[in-house]
Scaffold this active site. Structure first.
Site, short mmCIF file in Angstrom:
data_model
loop_
_atom_site.label_atom_id
_atom_site.label_comp_id
_atom_site.label_asym_id
_atom_site.label_seq_id
_atom_site.Cartn_x
_atom_site.Cartn_y
_atom_site.Cartn_z
N ALA A 145 1.06 8.82 -7.31
CA ALA A 145 2.40 8.24 -7.31
C ALA A 145 2.77 7.86 -5.88
O ALA A 145 3.07 8.73 -5.06
CB ALA A 145 3.41 9.23 -7.88
N GLU A 146 2.69 6.58 -5.59
CA GLU A 146 2.92 6.12 -4.22
C GLU A 146 4.35 6.43 -3.76
O GLU A 146 4.57 6.83 -2.62
CB GLU A 146 2.63 4.62 -4.10
CG GLU A 146 1.15 4.26 -4.24
CD GLU A 146 0.66 4.27 -5.68
OE1 GLU A 146 1.51 4.21 -6.60
OE2 GLU A 146 -0.56 4.35 -5.90
N PHE A 204 -4.48 1.63 -1.40
CA PHE A 204 -4.68 0.21 -1.10
C PHE A 204 -3.30 -0.34 -0.79
O PHE A 204 -2.34 -0.01 -1.50
CB PHE A 204 -5.28 -0.55 -2.29
CG PHE A 204 -6.72 -0.23 -2.55
CD1 PHE A 204 -7.75 -0.97 -1.97
CD2 PHE A 204 -7.06 0.82 -3.39
CE1 PHE A 204 -9.08 -0.66 -2.21
CE2 PHE A 204 -8.39 1.14 -3.64
CZ PHE A 204 -9.41 0.39 -3.05
N PHE A 262 -0.69 -1.61 -3.23
CA PHE A 262 0.16 -0.70 -4.01
C PHE A 262 1.49 -0.43 -3.29
O PHE A 262 2.28 0.40 -3.73
CB PHE A 262 -0.53 0.65 -4.28
CG PHE A 262 -1.91 0.57 -4.88
CD1 PHE A 262 -2.39 -0.61 -5.47
CD2 PHE A 262 -2.76 1.67 -4.86
CE1 PHE A 262 -3.67 -0.66 -6.02
CE2 PHE A 262 -4.03 1.62 -5.41
CZ PHE A 262 -4.49 0.45 -5.99
N HIS A 291 -5.31 -5.27 -4.85
CA HIS A 291 -6.01 -4.38 -3.93
C HIS A 291 -6.15 -5.05 -2.56
O HIS A 291 -6.09 -4.39 -1.54
CB HIS A 291 -7.40 -4.02 -4.47
CG HIS A 291 -7.38 -2.99 -5.54
ND1 HIS A 291 -6.78 -3.18 -6.75
CD2 HIS A 291 -7.90 -1.73 -5.59
CE1 HIS A 291 -6.92 -2.09 -7.50
NE2 HIS A 291 -7.60 -1.20 -6.80
#
Lengths: 325, 360
Positions: A59-60, A83, A86, A129
Site C-alpha cells: 500500500a503506497e 516503481f 505507482f 512501471h
C-alpha cells in the site's frame, strides 16, 4: 577504486547510512527478505535486522503515511516506492503532506524523508512501471527531486539526500541500474544537492539534461565533435531546485543551448530551464533554446518505447538546428 | 467489554466441496452442474495450465513480454468465472488473463497484451471487461462504479473484480467494498490469496486471521473458500452472484490458493522467499489433480480426453502466436491518435513530426 553498477552504489550508500545513523529506517514493498525487486536493498535486512530494514504491506499510501509519522518520531525514513509509476497512490503523502510539513508547522517540524524509486523507460516493463514523473514532484514547493546519472553520483547524492533535513524524492533510472559500471569509492562521501555537474566540457553549444538522457547527450556530443562542434554537457543531477548558475555560466560561453528530457514535452523540467535561460541570459543567445523530449502521449506500451524515447540522433538534430539558426 | 476478535476465524471456516482426494465432502453444497458442464470446467483448467506452460516458455524465448504465471490458481480463476453470465463485467488484476480469455478475449490479443501492444487491450464487441489492471487495488474501486451502473440500469448482471492477498492492504480495497456495500451494488469481490504479495507472506501483510473477515467492516458477506477446489469456488461465486442480482449486496470471496511459479517472469526468484516444502505441500492440493480424480471416478474423464485438450490447446496457441506476429506493429502515431477524441494543437504538431519520422 572499485568499479560498481549504479544499483551497487545505491546499496553502498544505504549500508553506510544505516551504519552511521541509527534513526535511518529502510522499508517498502519487498525490500526486506527479497532485497527489493531490483536488489537495491540486497543483504541489508540480514545485516541490520528487521527493525531497521523491513517489508511493508502492499500500500503506497500507507508507506508514505508511515514515513511521515516515523519522521515525526525523530526517525529518518527511507521508504521505497517500488516503481515510480505507482506514485499516484502516494501523491497526497508526498506532495500534500511531507512537502508541506515544515511550512504548515510554522517551521517547528520537518520531514527528513528520502523516497528512492525506480523510474524512466526503455526496459520493457508493463504499464505504469516506466514513466518520467519527476515533473509532478518538481512542481511541488517544499520537496527536492534528485536524479543521478552515474554510479558515483548516485552514492554521493543518496547519502546527501538521506542527511538532508527536508524531503527528497530520489529517482533511479531503471536503464542505468546495471547498464555500465563506474568508479565508486568505498568510503563515505556526499555530493551537494542542487548542484549540476559539467559531464563534458565544450565551447560551442550547451546540452542540459539529467538521468539516462545524459548518456544520450554524451553520445551525441562525441558524434558532433567529429563535425567540429564541441558540446558542453551539463547534468542537472537535482531537478528541483535547479542549479541555474552552472547553466548560465555555460550558456554565456557557448551562446547556444538545448535541453533534453526523457519526459513528455508539456510542462516539464526542460520548459522551466528554457524559461530561466531566456530570463537570465537572452543577450548571450544566438539562437532559440530548443528542447528534445518525448511526445505528449501517455508512456507507450512497451512494444513502441524504443521509437518513442528520445535518443542521441534527436539531440544531434536539435543541436544542428541551433547551430545553423 | 466484548472482544469481538476472539474466535473470529470460526465465522470464516473454509468452504470446500471436493477434498484433496477428489471426494465430495459437502454433498449439500454440490453445485447443480451437468456432466457436460463438469467436463467443460476440467477442459478449461487443463487448457489454461497448458497456456501457462507455453507462455512461460515463449517468454523465455523472448516471444512474449510481461507475463504473470497462473498455474495453481486455475480453480480460483476459472471456477469463479464459470459462475458468470456473458453479460457480467470483469475487472481483472494483472494475473487474471485466463478469465478474460474464457470471457471472449482472443488468444492472439492476450499475447499482444503481453508484448505491450495496445490491441491487446482492445476488448472485442460484447466482451464486457477491462484489460488487466496494473495498479493494485484500482480495479476494486472501479468495480463499485460498474456495479452501481449495472444496478441503476436495472441489469441482472454483476461486476466481478479480482485481486490477490497483497491487494487487500490497499486503501482502494476497502473503499471499493465500502462504496459497493453502501449502494448495495451488484458486485463480487474476489481475493485470490496465494499466500504472497510478491515476496511478503500473508501473515506479515495483516494481523487479520482471514482476509474474508475484511468484508465485515464494510457490512457485506465474506466467504473463505478452498481456492484449489473448483466446485467450491464455482458454488460460492454462483451464490454471491444470485445475492448481488437480487439486491442483497456485494460479497467478498477469499480463495485459498497458491501460485507455483514466480510473481512474474521479469526476474522474480521465489526460492528467495518460499521453501520447496511449502511448494510441495500445495502441489498436493492441486486443483487439476483432485478434479481429475473426481471426474475419472464418475467415468467422465480419461487420459485420452485430457490429451485431446492438451493437443488442441497447443495447436491454438501456436496459431495465436502466428496471428500476433502478423499483427501490424504499433507506431507512435497510433499512440498519439489514441490520446483524445480531437487532437489538441500540441499533439497535432507532434503527429506531423512522427508521421515524417515513421515514413523514413
Amino acid at each position: 577504486m572499485a568499479q560498481k553498477t549504479m544499483i551497487q552504489a545505491i546499496t553502498d550508500a544505504l549500508r553506510i547510512e544505516l551504519k552511521n545513523d541509527e534513526n535511518v529506517l529502510v522499508f517498502g514493498e519487498d525490500v526486506g527478505k527479497n532485497g527489493g525487486v531490483f536488489r537495491a536493498t540486497e543483504g541489508l535486512q540480514d545485516e541490520f535486522g528487521e527493525d531497521r530494514v523491513f517489508d511493508t504491506p502492499l500500500a503506497e499510501s500507507g508507506i508514505g503515511g508511515l514515513a511521515t509519522g516515523l519522521a515525526l518520531q525523530g526517525y529518518r525514513p527511507v521508504p521505497e516506492i517500488q516503481f515510480f509509476g505507482f506514485v499516484y497512490e502516494v501523491m497526497d503523502s508526498i506532495n500534500g503532506q511531507m512537502a508541506r510539513m515544515r511550512y504548515r508547522s510554522g517551521n517547528t517540524k520537518n520531514a527528513p524523508i528520502t523516497i528512492p524509486s525506480p523510474f524512466g523507460g526503455g526496459v520493457h516493463t508493463p504499464e505504469l512501471h516506466a514513466d518520467s514523473l519527476e515533473g509532478l514532484i518538481a512542481q511541488q514547493p517544499g520537496i527536492k527531486v534528485v536524479i543521478p546519472s552515474t554510479p558515483y553520483d548516485a552514492k554521493g547524492l543518496l547519502l546527501a539526500s538521506i542527511r538532508d533535513n527536508d524531503p527528497v524524492v530520489f529517482l533511479e533510472h531503471m536503464k542505468l541500474y546495471r547498464s555500465f559500471r563506474g568508479e565508486v569509492p568505498d568510503e563515505d562521501y556526499t555530493i551537494e544537492l542542487g548542484k549540476a555537474d559539467v559531464k563534458r566540457e565544450g565551447k560551442d553549444v550547451t546540452i542540459i539534461s539529467y538521468g539516462a538522457m545524459v548518456h544520450a547527450a554524451l553520445k551525441a556530443a562525441d558524434e558532433l565533435a567529429k563535425d567540429n562542434i564541441e558540446a558542453e554537457v551539463i547534468d542537472l543531477r537535482t531537478v528541483s531546485p535547479i542549479d541555474y548558475e552552472t547553466i548560465i555560466k555555460s550558456v554565456e560561453k557557448t551562446n547556444h543551448a538545448i535541453v533534453v528530457q526523457e519526459a513528455q514535452r508539456q510542462a516539464g523540467v526542460a520548459a522551466n530551464v528554457v524559461a530561466e535561460i531566456q530570463e537570465r541570459a537572452i543577450l548571450h543567445l544566438e539562437a532559440p533554446v530548443l528542447r528534445v523530449t518525448a511526445p505528449d502521449t501517455v508512456y507507450p506500451f512497451s512494444e513502441a518505447e524504443e521509437i518513442w524515447l528520445p535518443d542521441h540522433k534527436d539531440i544531434i538534430e536539435k543541436v544542428n538546428e541551433v547551430m545553423n539558426f | 467489554m466484548k472482544h469481538v476478535l476472539e474466535n473470529i476465524e470460526s465465522q470464516f471456516e473454509m468452504f470446500q466441496v471436493l477434498n484433496e482426494k477428489g471426494e465430495i465432502v459437502n454433498k449439500d453444497a454440490m453445485p447443480d452442474l451437468s456432466d457436460e458442464q463438469l467436463k467443460e470446467l476440467m477442459t478449461r483448467m487443463v487448457y489454461t495450465r497448458v497456456l501457462d506452460q507455453r507462455s512461460i516458455a515463449l517468454n523465455r524465448q523472448g516471444r512474449l513480454g510481461f507475463y504473470a504465471p497462473t498455474a495453481g490458481q486455475e480453480a480460483s480463476q476459472l471456477g469463479s468465472h464459470y459462475a458468470l453470465d456473458k453479460e457480467d463485467y470483469i475487472l481483472p488484476g494483472y494475473r487474471d488473463v485466463p478469465q478474460l480469455i474464457w470471457h471472449g478475449l482472443p488468444l492472439y490479443q492476450a499475447f499482444l497484451f503481453s508484448r505491450g501492444h495496445f490491441h491487446g487491450n482492445q476488448m472485442p464487441e460484447g466482451v464486457n471487461a477491462l484489460s488487466p489492471q496494473i495498479i493494485i487495488g484500482a480495479q476494486y474501486v472501479q468495480a463499485a462504479g460498474v456495479a452501481l451502473g449495472l444496478k441503476k440500469r436495472g441489469k441482472k448482471n454483476v461486476a466481478i473484480t479480482y485481486t490477490g492477498d497483497g491487494g487487500t492492504s490497499q486503501g482502494d480495497f476497502y473503499e471499493g467494498m465500502n462504496f459497493a456495500a453502501a449502494y448495495k451494488a451488484n458486485a463480487i469481490f474476489i481475493v485470490q490469496n496465494n499466500g504472497f504479495a510478491i515476496s511478503v507472506p500473508r501473515d506479515k501483510q495483516t494481523a487479520a486471521k482471514t482476509l474474508a473477515q475484511k468484508a465485515v467492516a464494510a457490512g457485506i458477506e465474506g466467504i473463505q473458500v478452498d481456492g484449489m477446489d473448483v466446485l467450491a469456488v464455482y458454488a460460492a461465486t454462483k451464490h454471491a452472484r444470485e445475492r448481488a442480482i437480487n439486491g442483497e449486496g456485494p460479497t467478498l470471496i477469499e480463495t485459498l490458493t497458491y501460485r507455483y511459479g514466480p510473481h512474474t517472469m521479469a526476474g522474480d526468484d521465489p526460492t528467495r522467499y518460499r521453501t520447496s516444502d511449502l511448494d510441495s505441500e500445495w502441489e498436493k492440493k492441486d486443483p487439476l489433480v483432485r478434479f481429475r480424480t473426481f471426474l475419472e471416478n464418475k467415468n467422465l474423464w480419461s487420459e485420452e480426453e485430457e490429451n485431446k485438450v492438451i493437443e488442441k490447446a497447443k495447436a491454438e496457441i501456436k496459431d495465436a502466436i502466428k496471428q500476433a506476429d502478423k499483427y501490424p506493429k504499433q507506431k507512435v502515431t497510433d499512440l498519439i491518435s489514441n490520446m483524445f477524441e480531437t487532437l489538441p494543437t500540441n499533439l497535432e504538431e507532434q503527429m506531423e513530426e512522427y508521421k515524417e519520422k515513421e515514413s523514413k
